[in-house]
Design a protein around this motif. Structure first.
Motif, PDB file in Angstrom:
ATOM      1  N   GLY A   1       4.935  -6.948   9.724  1.00  0.00           N
ATOM      2  CA  GLY A   1       3.517  -7.191   9.521  1.00  0.00           C
ATOM      3  C   GLY A   1       3.129  -7.178   8.051  1.00  0.00           C
ATOM      4  N   LEU A   2       3.698  -6.258   7.298  1.00  0.00           N
ATOM      5  CA  LEU A   2       3.399  -6.204   5.867  1.00  0.00           C
ATOM      6  C   LEU A   2       3.862  -7.472   5.159  1.00  0.00           C
ATOM      7  CD1 LEU A   2       4.313  -2.499   5.015  1.00  0.00           C
ATOM      8  CD2 LEU A   2       2.027  -3.479   5.283  1.00  0.00           C
ATOM      9  N   LYS A   3       5.021  -7.990   5.540  1.00  0.00           N
ATOM     10  CA  LYS A   3       5.508  -9.245   4.944  1.00  0.00           C
ATOM     11  C   LYS A   3       4.558 -10.395   5.257  1.00  0.00           C
ATOM     12  CE  LYS A   3      10.411  -7.961   5.281  1.00  0.00           C
ATOM     13  NZ  LYS A   3      11.701  -8.281   5.959  1.00  0.00           N
ATOM     14  N   ALA A   4       4.113 -10.459   6.503  1.00  0.00           N
ATOM     15  CA  ALA A   4       3.197 -11.527   6.893  1.00  0.00           C
ATOM     16  C   ALA A   4       1.874 -11.419   6.145  1.00  0.00           C
ATOM     17  CB  ALA A   4       2.965 -11.476   8.399  1.00  0.00           C
ATOM     18  N   VAL A   5       1.393 -10.202   5.948  1.00  0.00           N
ATOM     19  CA  VAL A   5       0.145  -9.992   5.221  1.00  0.00           C
ATOM     20  C   VAL A   5       0.248 -10.546   3.804  1.00  0.00           C
ATOM     21  CG1 VAL A   5      -1.219  -8.172   4.101  1.00  0.00           C
ATOM     22  CG2 VAL A   5      -0.763  -8.080   6.561  1.00  0.00           C
TER      23      VAL A   5
ATOM     24  N   ARG B   1       6.572 -18.353  12.023  1.00  0.00           N
ATOM     25  CA  ARG B   1       7.830 -17.984  11.378  1.00  0.00           C
ATOM     26  C   ARG B   1       8.137 -16.492  11.484  1.00  0.00           C
ATOM     27  NH1 ARG B   1       8.693 -16.842   6.247  1.00  0.00           N
ATOM     28  NH2 ARG B   1       6.653 -17.633   5.648  1.00  0.00           N
ATOM     29  N   LEU B   2       7.118 -15.652  11.353  1.00  0.00           N
ATOM     30  CA  LEU B   2       7.370 -14.216  11.267  1.00  0.00           C
ATOM     31  C   LEU B   2       6.962 -13.430  12.509  1.00  0.00           C
ATOM     32  CD1 LEU B   2       6.256 -13.497   7.581  1.00  0.00           C
ATOM     33  CD2 LEU B   2       8.589 -13.628   8.471  1.00  0.00           C
ATOM     34  N   ILE B   3       5.891 -13.851  13.169  1.00  0.00           N
ATOM     35  CA  ILE B   3       5.296 -13.022  14.222  1.00  0.00           C
ATOM     36  C   ILE B   3       5.622 -13.511  15.621  1.00  0.00           C
ATOM     37  CG2 ILE B   3       3.163 -12.033  15.083  1.00  0.00           C
ATOM     38  CD1 ILE B   3       3.917 -11.107  12.256  1.00  0.00           C
ATOM     39  N   ARG B   4       5.558 -14.801  15.843  1.00  0.00           N
ATOM     40  CA  ARG B   4       5.757 -15.334  17.195  1.00  0.00           C
ATOM     41  C   ARG B   4       7.012 -14.814  17.877  1.00  0.00           C
ATOM     42  NH1 ARG B   4       3.777 -19.849  20.089  1.00  0.00           N
ATOM     43  NH2 ARG B   4       2.586 -20.562  18.267  1.00  0.00           N
ATOM     44  N   PRO B   5       8.153 -14.767  17.191  1.00  0.00           N
ATOM     45  CA  PRO B   5       9.365 -14.286  17.880  1.00  0.00           C
ATOM     46  C   PRO B   5       9.244 -12.855  18.404  1.00  0.00           C
ATOM     47  CG  PRO B   5       9.930 -15.419  15.836  1.00  0.00           C
ATOM     48  CD  PRO B   5       8.461 -15.231  15.824  1.00  0.00           C
ATOM     49  N   GLN B   6       8.378 -12.043  17.786  1.00  0.00           N
ATOM     50  CA  GLN B   6       8.246 -10.639  18.204  1.00  0.00           C
ATOM     51  C   GLN B   6       7.294 -10.444  19.360  1.00  0.00           C
ATOM     52  OE1 GLN B   6       7.463  -7.669  15.265  1.00  0.00           O
ATOM     53  NE2 GLN B   6       9.049  -8.352  13.867  1.00  0.00           N
ATOM     54  N   VAL B   7       6.199 -11.232  19.439  1.00  0.00           N
ATOM     55  CA  VAL B   7       5.134 -10.888  20.373  1.00  0.00           C
ATOM     56  C   VAL B   7       4.807 -11.937  21.420  1.00  0.00           C
ATOM     57  CG1 VAL B   7       4.049  -9.456  18.570  1.00  0.00           C
ATOM     58  CG2 VAL B   7       3.235 -11.794  18.930  1.00  0.00           C
ATOM     59  N   GLN B   8       5.118 -13.188  21.170  1.00  0.00           N
ATOM     60  CA  GLN B   8       4.610 -14.260  22.016  1.00  0.00           C
ATOM     61  C   GLN B   8       4.965 -14.095  23.492  1.00  0.00           C
ATOM     62  OE1 GLN B   8       2.557 -16.620  21.027  1.00  0.00           O
ATOM     63  NE2 GLN B   8       2.594 -18.128  22.678  1.00  0.00           N
ATOM     64  N   ASP B   9       6.183 -13.683  23.780  1.00  0.00           N
ATOM     65  CA  ASP B   9       6.625 -13.614  25.165  1.00  0.00           C
ATOM     66  C   ASP B   9       6.305 -12.280  25.837  1.00  0.00           C
ATOM     67  OD1 ASP B   9       7.652 -16.161  24.935  1.00  0.00           O
ATOM     68  OD2 ASP B   9       9.663 -15.472  24.364  1.00  0.00           O
ATOM     69  N   LEU B  10       5.761 -11.327  25.098  1.00  0.00           N
ATOM     70  CA  LEU B  10       5.536  -9.984  25.646  1.00  0.00           C
ATOM     71  C   LEU B  10       4.135  -9.783  26.200  1.00  0.00           C
ATOM     72  CD1 LEU B  10       7.449  -7.808  23.028  1.00  0.00           C
ATOM     73  CD2 LEU B  10       8.255  -8.622  25.254  1.00  0.00           C
ATOM     74  N   TRP B  11       3.152 -10.447  25.584  1.00  0.00           N
ATOM     75  CA  TRP B  11       1.766 -10.229  25.990  1.00  0.00           C
ATOM     76  C   TRP B  11       1.044 -11.518  26.309  1.00  0.00           C
ATOM     77  CZ3 TRP B  11       3.888  -7.365  21.894  1.00  0.00           C
ATOM     78  CH2 TRP B  11       4.098  -6.019  22.171  1.00  0.00           C
TER      79      TRP B  11
ATOM     80  N   VAL C   1      -2.185 -20.275   8.378  1.00  0.00           N
ATOM     81  CA  VAL C   1      -2.102 -19.053   9.184  1.00  0.00           C
ATOM     82  C   VAL C   1      -1.130 -19.260  10.337  1.00  0.00           C
ATOM     83  CG1 VAL C   1      -3.387 -17.445  10.641  1.00  0.00           C
ATOM     84  CG2 VAL C   1      -4.431 -18.326   8.546  1.00  0.00           C
ATOM     85  N   ALA C   2      -1.214 -20.418  10.972  1.00  0.00           N
ATOM     86  CA  ALA C   2      -0.328 -20.701  12.096  1.00  0.00           C
ATOM     87  C   ALA C   2       1.130 -20.724  11.658  1.00  0.00           C
ATOM     88  CB  ALA C   2      -0.711 -22.036  12.738  1.00  0.00           C
ATOM     89  N   ALA C   3       1.389 -21.223  10.474  1.00  0.00           N
ATOM     90  CA  ALA C   3       2.769 -21.290   9.985  1.00  0.00           C
ATOM     91  C   ALA C   3       3.340 -19.888   9.768  1.00  0.00           C
ATOM     92  CB  ALA C   3       2.821 -22.097   8.688  1.00  0.00           C
ATOM     93  N   VAL C   4       2.527 -18.987   9.231  1.00  0.00           N
ATOM     94  CA  VAL C   4       2.984 -17.608   9.047  1.00  0.00           C
ATOM     95  C   VAL C   4       3.286 -16.976  10.401  1.00  0.00           C
ATOM     96  CG1 VAL C   4       2.331 -15.313   8.220  1.00  0.00           C
ATOM     97  CG2 VAL C   4       1.739 -17.336   6.870  1.00  0.00           C
ATOM     98  N   TYR C   5       2.406 -17.196  11.351  1.00  0.00           N
ATOM     99  CA  TYR C   5       2.619 -16.647  12.699  1.00  0.00           C
ATOM    100  C   TYR C   5       3.900 -17.199  13.310  1.00  0.00           C
ATOM    101  CZ  TYR C   5       1.999 -15.748  17.677  1.00  0.00           C
ATOM    102  OH  TYR C   5       2.192 -15.343  18.971  1.00  0.00           O
TER     103      TYR C   5
ATOM    104  N   SER D   1     -10.869 -23.945   6.281  1.00  0.00           N
ATOM    105  CA  SER D   1     -10.436 -25.343   6.289  1.00  0.00           C
ATOM    106  C   SER D   1      -9.302 -25.551   7.289  1.00  0.00           C
ATOM    107  CB  SER D   1      -9.966 -25.759   4.896  1.00  0.00           C
ATOM    108  OG  SER D   1      -8.753 -25.092   4.565  1.00  0.00           O
ATOM    109  N   GLU D   2      -9.096 -26.806   7.670  1.00  0.00           N
ATOM    110  CA  GLU D   2      -7.985 -27.125   8.565  1.00  0.00           C
ATOM    111  C   GLU D   2      -6.655 -26.745   7.930  1.00  0.00           C
ATOM    112  OE1 GLU D   2      -8.030 -31.119   9.928  1.00  0.00           O
ATOM    113  OE2 GLU D   2     -10.052 -30.992  10.791  1.00  0.00           O
ATOM    114  N   ALA D   3      -6.533 -26.956   6.620  1.00  0.00           N
ATOM    115  CA  ALA D   3      -5.294 -26.602   5.925  1.00  0.00           C
ATOM    116  C   ALA D   3      -5.051 -25.101   5.985  1.00  0.00           C
ATOM    117  CB  ALA D   3      -5.353 -27.081   4.474  1.00  0.00           C
ATOM    118  N   THR D   4      -6.117 -24.316   5.837  1.00  0.00           N
ATOM    119  CA  THR D   4      -5.984 -22.866   5.914  1.00  0.00           C
ATOM    120  C   THR D   4      -5.570 -22.438   7.315  1.00  0.00           C
ATOM    121  OG1 THR D   4      -7.615 -22.528   4.161  1.00  0.00           O
ATOM    122  CG2 THR D   4      -7.208 -20.685   5.651  1.00  0.00           C
ATOM    123  N   MET D   5      -6.181 -23.031   8.321  1.00  0.00           N
ATOM    124  CA  MET D   5      -5.818 -22.698   9.700  1.00  0.00           C
ATOM    125  C   MET D   5      -4.351 -23.029   9.976  1.00  0.00           C
ATOM    126  SD  MET D   5      -8.511 -21.279  10.998  1.00  0.00           S
ATOM    127  CE  MET D   5      -8.256 -21.299  12.793  1.00  0.00           C
ATOM    128  N   ARG D   6      -3.889 -24.147   9.443  1.00  0.00           N
ATOM    129  CA  ARG D   6      -2.470 -24.507   9.610  1.00  0.00           C
ATOM    130  C   ARG D   6      -1.583 -23.507   8.884  1.00  0.00           C
ATOM    131  NH1 ARG D   6      -4.447 -29.834   8.713  1.00  0.00           N
ATOM    132  NH2 ARG D   6      -3.725 -29.751   6.547  1.00  0.00           N
TER     133      ARG D   6
END
Length: 327
Positions: free
Chosen positions: A247-251, A317-327, A311-315, A304-309
């Protein structure tokens, strides 16, 4: 402050509302003076929806909100929750006798004759399948004990099951820049069913404030100290289930997307409000300054749309593998 309709309740609620877990307990010590200052400042800034639960400080959070009602003339909405007082916490415990007892206790704590909104408090998954539980809640509405009811859930699957019951008005679900799944798999169904969505844990237990470091420590009675692996309750409640170091890396990567002049916390709350299906985000506040910081996010310009994209890119690459399938 901006306002949005909370699903079938018809309540127009502040898009940034007030989550009252922190002033109740398991977030470290919060004095009554600081808690009341936070509540009063929230009202000053147009916040008109307060989310609490009967187990937050064993009723302390509800009683503080009752005091706020005594001290202020403004009308506001209060949502509370029931079910987690069960010991053991089993599906069979969600029956008319127990739920009525919990409701009566909350009515007493909140010093009111009817609850604006009662939410089942993250019950065992099988509760969502039981028509009789929701029939009991329908009866409480007919009796005037409740104006409306909803659910607080751990998973998207639970949310989708809950809204099959026709009188469920709201779903409270963890949604933030570290938890995309509700937007991908639940929001469309909620919109179709006119369900109010309360985005809880909007700052990922403080990770998305950007104020934490690898050296951050937490009080013994703070769940960020004792529940990182689900030792006390669902692991997803603490840091949204994200490993602290990850989480700290993603921040640090999200910081690069934040416009000058706003904080990462304000950015994270404004990101949630970019989703029109969300009725309100409910960040906590332990003092007046935190309440002010939360409220500012409601009036920030759209991202902006670029900003939203970004945020999604960070998720992805770093976060989705940890949480997406659990909740």
């Amino acid at each position: 402050m901006q306002y949005r309709t909370l699903g079938k309740t018809g309540y127009d609620v502040s898009s940034i509302s007030f989550g009252a877990w922190a002033i109740g307990g398991t977030w470290g010590e919060v004095s009554e003076q600081d808690a009341m200052s936070a509540l009063h400042r929230a009202l000053d800034l147009g916040i008109n929806f307060f989310d609490t639960a009967d187990v937050y400080g064993d009723g302390r959070s509800e009683r503080l909100i009752a005091r706020l009602r005594r001290e202020r003339p403004e009308a506001f909405y209060v949502a509370t929750k029931a079910g987690r007082r069960l010991d053991p916490h089993t599906a069979g415990g969600y029956n008319a006798v127990n739920l009525r007892g919990f409701i009566d206790r909350s009515l007493q704590n909140l010093e009111t004759e009817t609850l604006d909104l009662l939410q089942l408090h993250c019950p065992p998954p099988e509760v969502y399948e039981r028509d009789e539980v929701f029939g009991v809640l329908d009866g409480f509405v007919q009796d005037g004990l409740l104006q409306a009811y909803g659910v607080s859930v751990e998973t998207v699957e639970e949310a989708l099951t809950a809204i099959k019951h026709p009188n469920v008005s709201t779903v409270q679900i963890i949604f933030n820049a570290f938890r995309f799944k509700p937007a991908e798999q639940f929001f469309a169904a909620a919109l179709e069913a006119n369900i109010g969505i309360l985005a809880r844990v909007p700052l990922a237990s403080g990770l998305l404030t950007g104020k934490m470091t690898p050296q951050s420590s937490f009080a013994p009675d703070d769940h960020r100290n004792f529940n990182r692996h689900g030792e006390a309750f669902d692991r997803g409640e603490t840091f949204s289930g994200v490993d602290f170091e990850t989480g700290l890396k993603a921040v640090e990567e999200l910081r690069l997307l934040v416009t000058e002049g706003i904080t990462l916390a304000e950015f994270a709350l404004r990101w949630i409000l970019m989703f029109p299906e969300v009725s309100c985000a409910i960040p906590g506040a332990k003092n007046a300054a935190q309440a002010e910081a939360n409220a500012r996010a409601a009036d920030l310009p759209p991202l902006s749309e670029a900003t939203m994209r970004g945020v999604a890119a960070v998720y992805d690459r770093l976060i989705r593998p940890q949480v997406q399938d659990l909740w």
